[in-house]
Scaffold this active site. Structure first.
Site, short mmCIF file in Angstrom:
data_model
loop_
_atom_site.label_atom_id
_atom_site.label_comp_id
_atom_site.label_asym_id
_atom_site.label_seq_id
_atom_site.Cartn_x
_atom_site.Cartn_y
_atom_site.Cartn_z
N ASP A 105 0.85 -1.19 0.00
CA ASP A 105 0.00 0.00 0.00
C ASP A 105 0.89 1.24 0.00
O ASP A 105 1.37 1.69 1.04
CB ASP A 105 -0.91 0.00 1.23
CG ASP A 105 -1.91 1.16 1.21
OD1 ASP A 105 -1.73 2.10 0.41
OD2 ASP A 105 -2.88 1.11 1.99
N HIS B 91 0.49 7.97 3.89
CA HIS B 91 1.22 7.32 4.97
C HIS B 91 2.72 7.63 4.96
O HIS B 91 3.47 7.06 5.76
CB HIS B 91 1.00 5.81 4.90
CG HIS B 91 -0.44 5.42 4.85
ND1 HIS B 91 -1.31 5.66 5.89
CD2 HIS B 91 -1.18 4.83 3.87
CE1 HIS B 91 -2.52 5.23 5.56
NE2 HIS B 91 -2.46 4.72 4.34
N ILE C 25 -0.28 9.31 8.62
CA ILE C 25 -0.86 8.40 9.60
C ILE C 25 -0.51 6.96 9.24
O ILE C 25 -0.10 6.65 8.12
CB ILE C 25 -2.39 8.55 9.70
CG1 ILE C 25 -3.04 8.25 8.34
CG2 ILE C 25 -2.75 9.95 10.19
CD1 ILE C 25 -4.57 8.23 8.38
N GLY D 75 -4.61 1.75 8.32
CA GLY D 75 -5.58 1.07 9.17
C GLY D 75 -5.29 -0.41 9.31
O GLY D 75 -5.43 -0.99 10.39
#
Length: 296
Positions: free
Chosen positions: A191, A196, A211, A214
């Site tokens: 990903d 990120h 961040i 998830g």
């Protein structure tokens, strides 16, 4: 174009072949912080005697070396939506047998349901993996919240089960730490969303800084439960379902509270989980969370 629910639900599933190596598994475990000077966790970090965390299923075949990392990830029949409106709302996983440290699988993915929530659509995606001999390996369920995409039907779907921890102290309280580099490690599983990694991109999205993925928080909780409740036995965790409630910044930690419900007649036990960030006054990160484990 509005969502065509009937087309989405009746279209043939997409089918693709995936493969993974021991190196992919080792990288996944390291990206979740496995191994330390005090405990190298060789069953997760060394190829001899390697075992596989169940949540590896969600990145299997998606690593950078596989060629899948740069491929767009939202091709759905009957659903033509603005990807900027999409939120990863929840994730479920059921593993049907321990995952091999390397292997191949056939992955069949389909739209399992589309519900009209008024101002948004809730899209449920299902992927089922089978091994070379047709044996079921895992089934994953992804919940996608598409803002501004409601109004295509009158069907809001059934009332959703609410998972509320009991009014008593947790049976286990587990802590998972992250490092400032955690998202940079985790993105190597496939990903590569700049949210990120790139501070400027994150600020443009309304965030103070990049961040953590998830699914990285999801994997961290899987590892915490395996380590803290199941004595490191990855084969005993057969299911994990969560809702994503809030972001985690690399360098922050997770506190996973676990309530045990006791063994069921089928030899499994359900654990109720609540995952929060102590550095932000206990702000929830994962909610409505349950794990299914096999009894000893």
């Amino acid at each position: 174009m509005p969502i065509d629910r009937e087309k989405a639900l009746t279209s043939d599933p997409s089918v693709r072949e995936i493969a993974w190596t021991t190196r992919d598994v080792l990288l996944y475990h390291l990206s979740l912080g496995a191994g330390s000077a005090d405990d190298p966790e060789l069953h997760l970090t060394f190829e001899n005697g390697l075992t596989v965390l169940p949540t590896f299923a969600l990145v299997a075949g998606s690593g950078i070396s596989s060629g899948e990392a740069d491929a767009p990830g939202f091709h759905l029949p009957g659903i033509d939506i603005d990807l900027r409106a999409v939120l990863h709302a929840g994730q479920g996983l059921e593993v049907h047998r321990p995952l091999p440290v390397s292997g191949t699988a056939t992955l069949r993915s389909r739209v399992a349901e589309v519900w009209d929530k008024g101002k948004a659509a809730l899209i449920v995606l299902e992927s089922a993996a089978t091994g070379p001999a047709g044996e079921p390996l895992w089934t994953s369920t992804t919940r996608v919240w598409a803002r501004g995409e409601g109004g295509f039907s009158q069907d809001a779907g059934p009332a959703e089960e609410k998972v509320t921890p009991p009014d008593r102290p947790a049976d286990h309280v587990l802590t998972s730490t992250t490092t400032p580099q955690q998202a940079l490690w985790y993105r190597l599983n496939g990903d590569l969303n700049p949210l990120h990694a790139d501070p400027e991109f994150a600020r443009a999205a309304g965030l103070d800084r990049p961040i953590l993925h998830g699914l990285a928080s999801y994997g961290l909780v899987c590892k915490a439960v395996v380590d803290g409740v199941l004595g490191g036995d990855v084969t005993r965790l057969t299911g994990l379902a969560v809702r994503f409630a809030g972001p985690l910044v690399p360098g922050e930690s997770l506190t996973t509270s676990v309530w045990r419900e006791g063994p069921a007649d089928d030899g499994t036990e359900r654990l109720l989980l609540h995952v929060a960030c102590p550095e932000r006054d206990g702000a929830p990160v994962l909610t409505h969370a349950t794990a299914t484990v096999t009894a000893k």
